[in-house]
Design an enzyme around this catalytic site. Sequence first.
Site: not given
Length: 316
Positions: A125, A160, A210, A225, A233, A273, A281, A283
């Site tokens: 993050k 978050k 993603r 997503r 979310r 993301d 984000e 990842n």
Amino acid sequence: MNLLFIADPLASFKINKDTTFAMMREAQRRGHAVAACEVQSISWQRGGKVSALVRDIVLTGDADEWFAEQGSRRVALAEFDAVLMRKDPPFDSEFFYATHLLEQAEREGAKVLNKPSALREHPEKLAIMEFPEFIGPTLVTRDAQEIRAFHAEHQDIILKPLDGMGGMGIFRVGADGRNLGSIIETLNRDGAQSVMVQKFLPEIVDGDKRVLVIGGKPVPYCLARIPQGNEVRGNLAAGGKGVAQPLSDKDRAIAEALGPILMQRGLLLVGLDIIGDCITEINVTSPTCFQEIHDQTGCDVAVLFIDALEQELRDN
């Protein structure tokens, strides 16, 4: 090649969607030998090399008994052609220590991907803050008053924890500020824990995309997503629906800008993301979505990954 996958327990794999399984399958299809171990099997004894108790496996093609173990052995990590660190988050203290053991294995001659030092230096993050031109309004703080001021400015916000995964611990607070105080108390624990606060991006209705970057280059399709029902979310673990789609021009531009930088740091596989035109984000621990993209588009991401892995080993 002899490949070692450091991953979660093999018995826990859901092979219809597991990305590490897709990597193993493509590696075996090309004739590479596959071994697996868990993080806790890695050890380092005085005067010796970093080693692990590994299982040599063969994928069977069976949906239930999907692998056959050919034996187990303790072996130095440097004896493999490549060690693929695929342990799922959370990035806790044990994961942190594992990166140090893997870095020692590198000094002994192991080729570890993603590079252990890069895993440590790119918290998923927090890493977005290095690239302000590609992110929305974002604050990382322990200070409750700074969070309140951010909310007063932006009205609709997301809060978050920095160490969450799969959508865990994500809260949305609207203009009325309802429950903001309670959420701050829950997340920052009286100033003991940092919180990420971001302006809510309404484009989430079209999905949290993603975008995979392999060998510094974007995969041509992403997995959007999409939140379901009243959920904010999009994470698949939180019930989001995965829809594969071609990269937008902006998705591609972001991936092409960041890809070479991250690859140079030893990150062979990255999952960006993106909501709307903003990265949320980066990842790096064990990016997923290979099989979902392949199933819906025919683009075999595992082929692209093993291609990049083979090229990386030839070049280095």
